[in-house]
Structure formats: structure tokens, C-alpha cells
Design a protein around this motif. Structure first.
Motif, PDB file in Angstrom:
ATOM      1  N   PRO A 122       0.821  -1.210   0.000  1.00  0.00           N
ATOM      2  CA  PRO A 122       0.000   0.000   0.000  1.00  0.00           C
ATOM      3  C   PRO A 122       0.859   1.266   0.000  1.00  0.00           C
ATOM      4  CG  PRO A 122       0.115  -0.921   2.205  1.00  0.00           C
ATOM      5  CD  PRO A 122       0.872  -1.860   1.302  1.00  0.00           C
ATOM      6  N   LEU A 123       0.315   2.316  -0.600  1.00  0.00           N
ATOM      7  CA  LEU A 123       0.954   3.628  -0.578  1.00  0.00           C
ATOM      8  C   LEU A 123      -0.134   4.677  -0.409  1.00  0.00           C
ATOM      9  CD1 LEU A 123       3.608   5.281  -0.888  1.00  0.00           C
ATOM     10  CD2 LEU A 123       2.979   5.534  -3.298  1.00  0.00           C
ATOM     11  N   ARG A 124      -0.127   5.371   0.723  1.00  0.00           N
ATOM     12  CA  ARG A 124      -1.095   6.435   1.012  1.00  0.00           C
ATOM     13  C   ARG A 124      -0.580   7.718   0.362  1.00  0.00           C
ATOM     14  NH1 ARG A 124      -6.069   6.458   2.489  1.00  0.00           N
ATOM     15  NH2 ARG A 124      -5.618   4.752   3.913  1.00  0.00           N
ATOM     16  N   VAL A 125      -1.397   8.342  -0.471  1.00  0.00           N
ATOM     17  CA  VAL A 125      -1.032   9.584  -1.162  1.00  0.00           C
ATOM     18  C   VAL A 125      -1.843  10.723  -0.554  1.00  0.00           C
ATOM     19  CG1 VAL A 125      -1.011  10.805  -3.368  1.00  0.00           C
ATOM     20  CG2 VAL A 125      -0.481   8.356  -3.283  1.00  0.00           C
ATOM     21  N   ARG A 126      -1.125  11.739  -0.091  1.00  0.00           N
ATOM     22  CA  ARG A 126      -1.761  12.928   0.485  1.00  0.00           C
ATOM     23  C   ARG A 126      -1.386  14.136  -0.367  1.00  0.00           C
ATOM     24  NH1 ARG A 126       0.761  10.489   5.153  1.00  0.00           N
ATOM     25  NH2 ARG A 126      -0.787   9.299   6.289  1.00  0.00           N
ATOM     26  N   ALA A 127      -2.377  14.969  -0.653  1.00  0.00           N
ATOM     27  CA  ALA A 127      -2.123  16.198  -1.405  1.00  0.00           C
ATOM     28  C   ALA A 127      -1.983  17.344  -0.423  1.00  0.00           C
ATOM     29  CB  ALA A 127      -3.257  16.464  -2.381  1.00  0.00           C
ATOM     30  N   ALA A 128      -1.070  18.263  -0.747  1.00  0.00           N
ATOM     31  CA  ALA A 128      -0.886  19.435   0.108  1.00  0.00           C
ATOM     32  C   ALA A 128      -2.153  20.264   0.098  1.00  0.00           C
ATOM     33  CB  ALA A 128       0.303  20.255  -0.398  1.00  0.00           C
TER      34      ALA A 128
END
Length: 139
Positions: A122-128
Motif C-alpha cells: 500500500p501507498l497512502r497519497v496525500r495532497a498538500a
């Protein structure tokens, strides 16, 4: 043959002695804008097996976005040789991949060995957050 572990890292290599070196393991990234590409992530897959696993195998990677859409996939063949001492098979695979990131949320790299699901990374992607305009009221 089975996957002992699979992960994303900033860098990985094999030493002259055959040791697997992994630097900067991660399971989340923060990006400034979306869509974007996370360049040259190293996917490390550690395979284990025994003499019954000698021969040809396929390794498939499937990168899936938060909505279940396949963003890219690839497949390759490998020829597993018998270890010189007849002991267990220990095979690290290091793949440098560019990861397309279309939206924030949980992305998953599916690892398939001989067409069988063998691991998920898994890879959690967060946007600024967008910048606050000068003079805007914060509550």
C-alpha cells in the motif's frame, strides 16, 4: 516460491557479497499537486523458495488507484537457477518504477507470482492543502 516481503524504498541494491541493502522505506507520500508522478520509487520484492521452484516463473506488477482502476501494469519472466550449495532460494527483486498518482488516497501495488496474488504494497497519497489567501479569515 513465495514473497517474504515487499515494500517501497528510496533506494535499494545488492552488495558484492549478495546482501540486500534498503534505504528509506516508505508507505506514504505527500505531493504538492495532483495528478503527478512519483519518480523512481524502488519496489523491493524478496522471494523465497526451495529446489522445487527451480525453473521459469512470471512476476507481474499491477499499480491500482484508490478507485480500483489499474494505472499501469507490467510482467516479466525469470529463470530460477538451483543455488550452488543446494540450500534454500533467496531472490531479491528490485524494480525502479515511476508511480502515476492521479488522486489522493490509498494506492496499492499488487505483486503476482505465476499469476497468483502474492503480495500487496500500500501507498497512502496525500495532497498538500491549498495555500490560504492573504487576509483570509481562519476559523
Amino acid at each position: 516460491m513465495h514473497v517474504s516481503f515487499a515494500l517501497f524504498a528510496d533506494a535499494a541494491n545488492l552488495s558484492q557479497e549478495g546482501k540486500l541493502n534498503i534505504l528509506g522505506v516508505f508507505d506514504a507520500v505527500q505531493v504538492g499537486t495532483l495528478p503527478t508522478v512519483h519518480p523512481r520509487a524502488n519496489l523491493v520484492v524478496h522471494l523465497k523458495g526451495d529446489l522445487h521452484d527451480v525453473g521459469r516463473h512470471t512476476l507481474s506488477l499491477r499499480w491500482v488507484g484508490p478507485g480500483g482502476q489499474v494505472l499501469w501494469q507490467t510482467e516479466g519472466e525469470m529463470e530460477v537457477q538451483s543455488p550452488p550449495d543446494g540450500g534454500p532460494l533467496d531472490m531479491p527483486v528490485i524494480a525502479a518504477v515511476d508511480l502515476p498518482l492521479d488522486e489522493a488516497g490509498l494506492h496499492v501495488m499488487h505483486v503476482l507470482l505465476d499469476q497468483r496474488p502474492s503480495a500487496t504494497v500500500p501507498l497512502r497519497v496525500r495532497a498538500a492543502l491549498p495555500p490560504v489567501a492573504p487576509g483570509a479569515l481562519l476559523s
